[in-house]
Design a protein around this motif. Structure first.
Motif, short mmCIF file in Angstrom:
data_model
loop_
_atom_site.label_atom_id
_atom_site.label_comp_id
_atom_site.label_asym_id
_atom_site.label_seq_id
_atom_site.Cartn_x
_atom_site.Cartn_y
_atom_site.Cartn_z
N LEU A 422 0.83 -1.28 0.03
CA LEU A 422 -0.14 -0.15 0.19
C LEU A 422 0.65 0.82 -0.34
N ASP A 423 0.27 2.21 -0.86
CA ASP A 423 0.75 3.69 -0.17
C ASP A 423 0.18 4.78 0.07
N PRO A 424 1.43 5.67 1.01
CA PRO A 424 0.34 6.53 2.14
C PRO A 424 -0.44 7.01 1.57
N GLY A 427 -7.77 6.02 -1.29
CA GLY A 427 -8.06 7.17 -2.69
C GLY A 427 -7.77 5.37 -3.79
N PRO A 428 -8.12 5.65 -5.24
CA PRO A 428 -7.88 4.62 -6.22
C PRO A 428 -6.07 4.91 -6.06
N ARG A 429 -5.31 5.67 -5.56
CA ARG A 429 -3.52 4.79 -6.11
C ARG A 429 -3.19 4.07 -4.55
N LEU A 430 -4.30 3.82 -3.36
CA LEU A 430 -4.41 2.76 -2.11
C LEU A 430 -2.97 2.50 -2.32
N VAL A 431 -3.23 1.66 -3.77
CA VAL A 431 -2.32 -0.41 -3.36
C VAL A 431 -1.37 -0.10 -4.53
N SER A 432 -0.01 -0.07 -3.50
CA SER A 432 1.31 0.03 -4.61
C SER A 432 1.24 0.14 -5.52
N SER A 433 1.59 1.05 -7.17
CA SER A 433 1.59 0.37 -8.75
C SER A 433 2.65 -0.84 -9.03
N PHE A 434 3.75 -0.43 -8.23
CA PHE A 434 4.66 -1.60 -8.63
C PHE A 434 3.63 -2.94 -8.14
N SER A 435 3.01 -2.96 -6.91
CA SER A 435 2.86 -4.27 -6.52
C SER A 435 1.98 -5.28 -7.27
N ASN A 436 2.26 -6.64 -6.93
CA ASN A 436 1.66 -7.81 -7.35
C ASN A 436 0.58 -7.78 -6.92
N TYR A 437 -0.47 -8.82 -7.61
CA TYR A 437 -1.61 -8.76 -6.75
C TYR A 437 -1.94 -10.18 -6.79
N GLY A 438 -3.47 -10.34 -6.71
CA GLY A 438 -3.82 -11.61 -7.54
C GLY A 438 -5.01 -12.52 -6.01
#
Length: 548
Positions: A422-424, A427-438
Motif C-alpha cells: 500500500l501507499d500512504p 483513494g484509487p492510488r492506495l495500492v502501490s503501482s508496483f505491487s503484484n496482486y491476485g
C-alpha cells in the motif's frame, strides 16, 4: 521529505466488526472495541509532514486519516493491558544485515550455545560460529538472475532454456540501452550544473535563481532548461543527482552481473548450488558486505528497530529478536540457499520467517516446497512479499517463487501469508503501482510504499516495495506471538487476514488509472493488515471465544 496525504470519499466505508466477549478465565480479557467504520471521517488532502511520513505505516486510518496499521494505537490502548509471555525470534531471510547498527544491535538473536570466533560448531547444529544467524552466500555479493544462470549452466530441458533465452534476449539490450542513457543524462546534468554554478558564482542555487537569469546565450539557456527539467524530479539538484547515480548503478549492475551470461558470482563460495547435498559452505557472519547491501537492514528495522530509544525509527514489534540469514544476493537467490535457510531458521528457534524476495524461475522449487512443509510441521509462519512487477499472480504467465500454491490451485501448506503493498494515499492510488496482486495468490495488503527504516552505517532512508510490506506483517505476527505464544502459525495467519480493515473502494491496478477494481478482486481478503484489530482477535481466539 513529504508524501501525499490520503483523501476519503463521503460514501459509507465499512471495516471489520468483531463481536467481543468480555468473559473468560485466566488473565483479564481485552475490552477494546475493534475498528468498525470510518464513514464519519472527513476528507483530508494535506501533505504528510516529515515526521508523519517517517511513521505512516504505524498510523491509524480513523484517528490520523492515514492508511497505516494502527500500530501506535495498539501500543497506547491495548499492549499496556497484555502480559508479555516470551520474546519472539523472527528470521530475516534476506541480504546481510548491519549487525552493528545503533537501532538493531539491541534486538539481535544470539545463539547462546555457540562460542564466538573459535571456528568450532559448539552446539552441533551443523553451522560454525553462527552467533546471530548464518551466511549462506559466503563472500559473494553479485549474482546472475536465475534465467541467466539457466543459460550459462544449461539447466533444464530445451523448453526451459528457450524460455530463458527469450527473456534474456529482451532484457539485456534494454538494460544496456538504459545504462547508456543514464550515463549520458548524468553527464549532461553535471555539465549544466557546473556551468550554472560558475555563472551564478555559488555552488547551491534555487529555482528562483534560475528564473532570474537573463541571457541570450543559447548554451546557458540550454543549461537552465536542463536543470529546470531535472528539478521536477527532486527538491534539489543534489537529490536528482543521487537518483541518477542510483539509476546508473542499477543498470550497470544488470549489464555487468545480473544479465551477463559469462558472470559467475558463486565461484567464491565453493559449493555446487544445484546440489542440495553439497553442504558445509558459507560462514557464521551474516553482516552486510557493503553499504549498498542494505535490503536486509531496511527490512529488519521495519520489524524490530529498537523502540523508544530516541533514534531513527521504531519497529512494529517490541519483544522480538532478529535472526539474520544471509541468502539473497544482488541478483536472484538460489533455491538451495532458501531451502536450507528456512530449515536453519526453524531448527534454531524462529517462530516467523520474513521472506522479502522472489524470482520468476525456480529450477529446484521442490527443495523450497519441502522446506515450507517442514516449517509448517514445526509451526513456523512464513511471510512472503508478493513482488514488484505489477502482475496478476493468478495469471499462468506470471510465475513467482517461492509460493505455496501453483497459480490458483490449492495451498500446499497453511503457514504462508503473501503480502501486497500500500501507499500512504487513501483513494484509487492506495495500492502501490508496483505491487503484484491476485485474488488467489495475495492474502492481504500492508504499508510498503515509501517506508522509512534502518540502513547500513547508522543511517535511515525511505524505500518502497512489497519487501517493505512483508516485514510490517511479520511485525504484527511477532506482536501477537509475544503475548499469545500458544497460537499456531496457521492461527496467526488467519488472525491477520480476518482482522484486517475491509476496503470497499476501487483502486488502480498496477498504477493504471483506466483499470480499477476493488481489493476483494485482487486479494483473498480485500483487507489492509491492522495490528490493533489483530491483537483483539488474537485475544478472542486464545480464550476460545472465537473459532477461526
Amino acid at each position: 521529505m513529504k508524501a501525499l496525504q490520503l483523501k476519503f470519499p463521503k460514501s459509507l466505508f465499512i471495516l471489520l466488526a468483531l463481536s467481543l466477549t468480555l468473559s473468560g478465565c485466566g488473565s483479564t480479557a481485552l475490552v477494546n472495541t475493534p475498528i468498525e467504520s470510518i464513514a464519519s471521517v472527513p476528507e483530508k488532502v494535506a501533505e504528510l509532514e516529515e515526521a508523519q511520513a517517517e511513521r505512516w505505516g504505524h498510523a491509524d486510518l480513523i484517528a490520523d486519516t492515514i492508511p497505516g496499521m494502527s500500530v501506535a494505537r495498539a501500543y497506547n490502548e491495548i499492549l499496556p493491558n497484555l502480559k508479555v509471555k516470551e520474546k519472539v525470534v523472527v528470521a530475516v531471510l534476506d541480504s546481510g544485515i548491519d549487525l552493528n547498527h545503533e537501532d538493531l544491535d539491541g534486538v539481535l538473536w544470539t545463539n547462546a550455545d555457540e562460542v564466538p570466533g573459535n571456528n568450532v560448531d559448539d552446539d552441533k547444529n551443523g553451522y560454525v560460529d553462527d552467533i546471530h544467524g548464518y551466511n549462506f552466500l559466503g563472500e559473494s555479493l553479485h549474482e546472475q538472475l536465475e534465467y541467466t544462470r539457466i543459460l550459462r549452466l544449461k539447466i533444464g530441458d530445451a523448453a526451459l532454456q528457450e524460455k530463458a533465452r527469450k527473456l534474456l534476449d529482451k532484457e539485456l539490450p534494454e538494460a544496456q540501452a538504459n545504462s547508456a542513457r543514464y550515463v549520458e543524462i548524468m553527464k549532461t546534468v553535471e555539465a549544466s550544473d557546473a556551468a550554472l554554478q560558475s555563472h551564478l558564482g555559488k555552488s547551491v542555487y534555487t529555482k528562483e535563481d534560475l528564473a532570474n537569469i537573463k541571457t541570450t546565450d543559447p548554451g546557458l539557456q540550454q543549461n537552465i532548461a536542463v536543470i529546470q527539467q531535472m528539478l521536477g524530479f527532486g527538491p534539489s539538484i543534489e537529490d536528482v543527482k543521487e537518483q541518477l547515480e542510483g539509476g546508473v548503478k542499477y543498470f550497470e549492475g544488470q549489464v555487468k552481473y545480473n544479465l551477463n551470461p559469462d558472470f559467475d558470482g558463486r565461484a567464491v563460495v565453493g559449493d555446487d548450488p544445484y546440489d542440495i547435498n553439497s553442504r558445509g559452505y558459507g560462514n557464521g557472519n551474516p553482516i552486510n558486505r557493503s553499504e549498498d547491501e542494505s535490503h536486509g537492514s531496511h527490512v529488519a528495522g521495519i520489524i524490530a528497530a529498537e523502540r523508544g530509544n530516541g533514534l531513527g525509527v521504531d519497529g512494529v514489534a517490541d519483544h522480538v529478536q532478529i535472526m539474520s540469514i544471509r541468502a539473497v544476493p544482488d541478483g536472484d537467490e538460489y533455491d538451495k540457499d532458501i531451502a536450507l535457510g528456512i530449515r536453519y531458521a526453524v531448527d534454531n528457534g524462529a517462530r516467523i520467517i520474513n521472506a522479502s524476495f522472489g524470482k520468476s524461475f525456480s529450477p529446484n522449487k521442490e527443495w523450497v516446497y519441502e522446506a515450507l512443509k517442514y516449517a509448517a510441521e514445526k509451526d513456523v509462519l512464513f511471510v512472503h512479499a508478493a513482488g514488484n512487477d505489477g502482475n496478476d499472480l493468478d495469471d499462468t504467465a506470471n510465475e513467482n517463487y517461492p509460493n505455496d500454491q501453483v497459480f490458483t490451485g490449492p495451498e500446499m501448506v497453511d503457514n504462508v501469508i503473501t503480502v501486497g503493498s500500500l501507499d500512504p494515499v487513501y483513494g484509487p492510488r492506495l495500492v502501490s503501482s508496483f505491487s503484484n496482486y491476485g485474488k488467489s495468490n495475495v492474502d492481504v495488503f500492508a504499508p510498503g510504499g515509501n517506508v522509512y527504516s534502518t540502513m547500513p552505517g547508522n543511517t535511515y532512508e525511505f524505500q518502497g516495495g512489497t519487501s517493505m510490506a512483508a516485514p510490517a506483517v511479520s511485525g504484527i505476527a511477532a506482536l501477537i506471538l509475544s503475548r499469545y505464544p500458544k497460537l499456531s502459525a496457521s492461527q496467526v495467519k488467519k488472525i491477520i487476514m480476518q482482522s484486517g480493515l475491509q476496503v470497499t473502494l476501487e483502486v488502480n491496478i498496477a498504477g493504471d488509472e483506466a483499470v480499477k477494481k476493488p481489493l476483494t478482486a485482487i486479494s483473498r481478503t480485500g483487507k489492509m493488515a491492522n495490528a490493533y484489530n489483530a491483537l483483539i482477535l488474537a485475544d478472542q481466539v486464545s480464550r476460545g471465544k472465537i473459532s477461526l
